[in-house]
Motif scaffolding. Structure first.
Motif, PDB file in Angstrom:
ATOM      1  N   LEU A  87       0.833  -1.207   0.000  1.00 22.05           N
ATOM      2  CA  LEU A  87       0.000   0.000   0.000  1.00 22.05           C
ATOM      3  C   LEU A  87       0.867   1.257   0.000  1.00 22.05           C
ATOM      4  CD1 LEU A  87      -3.091   0.485   0.167  1.00 22.05           C
ATOM      5  CD2 LEU A  87      -2.786   0.844   2.613  1.00 22.05           C
ATOM      6  N   ARG A  88       0.570   2.113  -0.953  1.00 22.20           N
ATOM      7  CA  ARG A  88       1.309   3.374  -1.063  1.00 22.20           C
ATOM      8  C   ARG A  88       0.326   4.536  -1.107  1.00 22.20           C
ATOM      9  NH1 ARG A  88       6.405   3.219  -2.801  1.00 22.20           N
ATOM     10  NH2 ARG A  88       6.120   5.223  -3.804  1.00 22.20           N
ATOM     11  N   ILE A 103      -4.846   3.941   8.454  1.00 22.26           N
ATOM     12  CA  ILE A 103      -6.184   3.566   8.905  1.00 22.26           C
ATOM     13  C   ILE A 103      -7.253   4.189   7.982  1.00 22.26           C
ATOM     14  CG2 ILE A 103      -6.985   5.302  10.583  1.00 22.26           C
ATOM     15  CD1 ILE A 103      -7.136   2.958  12.607  1.00 22.26           C
ATOM     16  N   ARG A 104      -6.972   5.386   7.478  1.00 22.47           N
ATOM     17  CA  ARG A 104      -7.921   6.033   6.576  1.00 22.47           C
ATOM     18  C   ARG A 104      -7.952   5.354   5.210  1.00 22.47           C
ATOM     19  NH1 ARG A 104      -9.623  11.139   7.995  1.00 22.47           N
ATOM     20  NH2 ARG A 104      -9.500  11.901   5.862  1.00 22.47           N
ATOM     21  N   CYS A 105      -6.836   4.734   4.843  1.00 24.56           N
ATOM     22  CA  CYS A 105      -6.829   3.967   3.593  1.00 24.56           C
ATOM     23  C   CYS A 105      -7.568   2.639   3.762  1.00 24.56           C
ATOM     24  CB  CYS A 105      -5.391   3.697   3.126  1.00 24.56           C
ATOM     25  SG  CYS A 105      -4.624   5.106   2.298  1.00 24.56           S
ATOM     26  N   ARG A 138      -8.059   7.599  -0.624  1.00 23.17           N
ATOM     27  CA  ARG A 138      -7.795   6.660  -1.724  1.00 23.17           C
ATOM     28  C   ARG A 138      -6.316   6.360  -1.807  1.00 23.17           C
ATOM     29  NH1 ARG A 138     -11.556   6.089  -5.946  1.00 23.17           N
ATOM     30  NH2 ARG A 138     -10.187   4.983  -7.351  1.00 23.17           N
ATOM     31  N   PRO A 139      -5.917   5.085  -1.676  1.00 23.66           N
ATOM     32  CA  PRO A 139      -4.500   4.755  -1.808  1.00 23.66           C
ATOM     33  C   PRO A 139      -3.996   5.110  -3.207  1.00 23.66           C
ATOM     34  CG  PRO A 139      -5.772   2.870  -1.005  1.00 23.66           C
ATOM     35  CD  PRO A 139      -6.755   3.903  -1.430  1.00 23.66           C
ATOM     36  N   THR A 140      -2.735   5.476  -3.289  1.00 21.15           N
ATOM     37  CA  THR A 140      -2.136   5.779  -4.595  1.00 21.15           C
ATOM     38  C   THR A 140      -1.938   4.470  -5.370  1.00 21.15           C
ATOM     39  OG1 THR A 140      -1.021   7.649  -3.570  1.00 21.15           O
ATOM     40  CG2 THR A 140      -0.210   6.980  -5.735  1.00 21.15           C
ATOM     41  N   SER A 141      -1.510   3.425  -4.672  1.00 23.13           N
ATOM     42  CA  SER A 141      -1.438   2.092  -5.282  1.00 23.13           C
ATOM     43  C   SER A 141      -1.455   1.047  -4.175  1.00 23.13           C
ATOM     44  CB  SER A 141      -0.172   1.949  -6.145  1.00 23.13           C
ATOM     45  OG  SER A 141       0.978   2.056  -5.330  1.00 23.13           O
TER      46      SER A 141
END
Ligand code: ADP
Ligand code: MG
Length: 347
Positions: free
Chosen positions: A7-8, A48-50, A56-59
């Protein structure tokens, strides 16, 4: 129950880029209380927000209860309803409660139920049931301004439970509360975890919180998870920073020509008189510089910092004796590299 892979998250604001998450692989098992710790700016809130797609995660991907939320979010408006339903099964508790001051306690708890489209009667029944669960049955008609911090957080928790979530996320839910209130809120989260089988992912900067309620924990630094595992596993990991933070043992060597070692006891070993056996077997004088004992997950765990006379090379045998008895021994006061080299050479 919660899995993130690579997760990024990169924030872009005014031409600047901030990498808040830099490839996070998180794995939270069903029914556990999982704590994420780390200094301010480490990326905990972003993580936690992702997880509930507030951000929205970048990737990378986020899977909660078998549903790939990132995939749902990427499918556009047609998957919107499905995504909303999936997200309603994820409750969120905030540090500053985020209650609406013009609404009664009951109306605050009813808010997510309105969004889910329940009728007035159904909403009232559910809200009162939840307020009862968090110990606030008598406050339904009060306003947030009439409640203490701990009571407000109980309302926040009741509201988070409105969608019958399987997962509860909590971002520093107790950091605005005094120690006694913190304890009661943590107790409530622990009870909910046990009674409802709720999986809890909580963020905190207080190691006491981890010790009190967490089954597992992760340490975040600069957008990475640098250590993770069950609390027992972490304590059994030589050189673990989390273990050291959970059980700090202070104490400086009193003489320069001595070896300081941190000994971690768990399970069986915690009840054996190893230190006195060591002293007798090798006829050495052992000074105790610091110690901490605690119960983690019902098991006794302890750490002790001891001082042995003589340099490390002269203490290889006694240290080996402790290790043979199943204790974890970390040599302090020897520069890391030197300790590793010496450890290698004695194997
Ligand atoms: P923590 O909760 O561990 O304190 P955060 O996740 O809040 O960390 O922040 C991680 C990094 O991302 C920090 O450098 C922070 O300044 C940055 N950041 C967080 N939110 C935003 C945002 N909305 N816009 C730009 N940068 C942000
Ligand atoms: Mg934060």
């Amino acid at each position: 129950m919660i899995t993130t892979t690579d997760l990024r998250k990169v924030y872009r604001s005014r031409g600047r880029e901030v990498t808040a998450l830099d490839g996070v692989d998180l794995h939270v098992r069903e029914g556990e209380v999982y704590g994420v710790v780390g200094q301010s700016g480490a990326g905990k809130s972003t993580l936690i927000r992702c997880v509930n797609l507030l951000e929205r995660p970048t990737s990378g991907t986020v899977t909660v209860d078998g549903r790939d939320l990132t995939e749902l979010a990427g499918r556009g408006p047609r998957a919107g309803k499905e995504l909303r339903r999936a997200r309603s099964r994820i409750g969120m508790v905030f540090q500053h409660f985020n209650l609406l001051s013009a609404r009664t306690v009951q109306a605050n708890v009813e808010l997510p139920l309105e969004i889910l489209g329940l009728t007035g009667k159904e909403r009232e029944r559910k809200a009162l049931e939840l307020l009862d669960l968090v110990g606030l049955a008598d406050k339904a008609r009060s306003y947030p301004g009439q409640l203490s911090g701990g009571q407000k957080q109980r309302v926040g928790i009741a509201r988070a439970l409105a969608g019958d979530p399987k997962v509860l996320l909590s971002d520093e839910a107790t950091s605005a509360l005094d120690p006694d209130t913190t304890r009661s809120i943590l107790g409530l989260l622990r009870d909910l975890n046990r009674q409802l089988g709720l999986t809890v992912l909580l963020i905190t900067h207080e190691m006491d919180v981890v010790k009190a309620v967490c089954d597992s924990a992760a340490l975040m630094k600069g957008g990475h998870i640098v250590e993770s595992g069950t609390v027992a596993e972490l304590l059994a990991t030589p050189g673990s920073e989390l273990a050291h933070q959970l059980f700090p043992v202070g104490g400086e060597a009193s003489t320069p020509d001595s070896t300081v070692v941190d000994v971690t006891f768990h399970g069986e070993a915690a009840t054996q008189p190893v230190i006195s056996q060591l002293a007798r077997t090798y006829n050495v004088d052992i000074s105790i510089l610091g110690a901490a004992m605690d119960t983690v997950g019902g098991k006794q765990i302890g750490r002790m910092r001891i001082q042995l006379p003589g340099r490390f090379e002269e203490n290889v045998v006694p240290i080996g004796f402790l290790r043979e008895r199943g204790l974890q021994v970390d040599v302090a006061g020897v520069a890391d590299e030197a300790a590793v080299l010496l450890k290698e050479s004695v194997r």
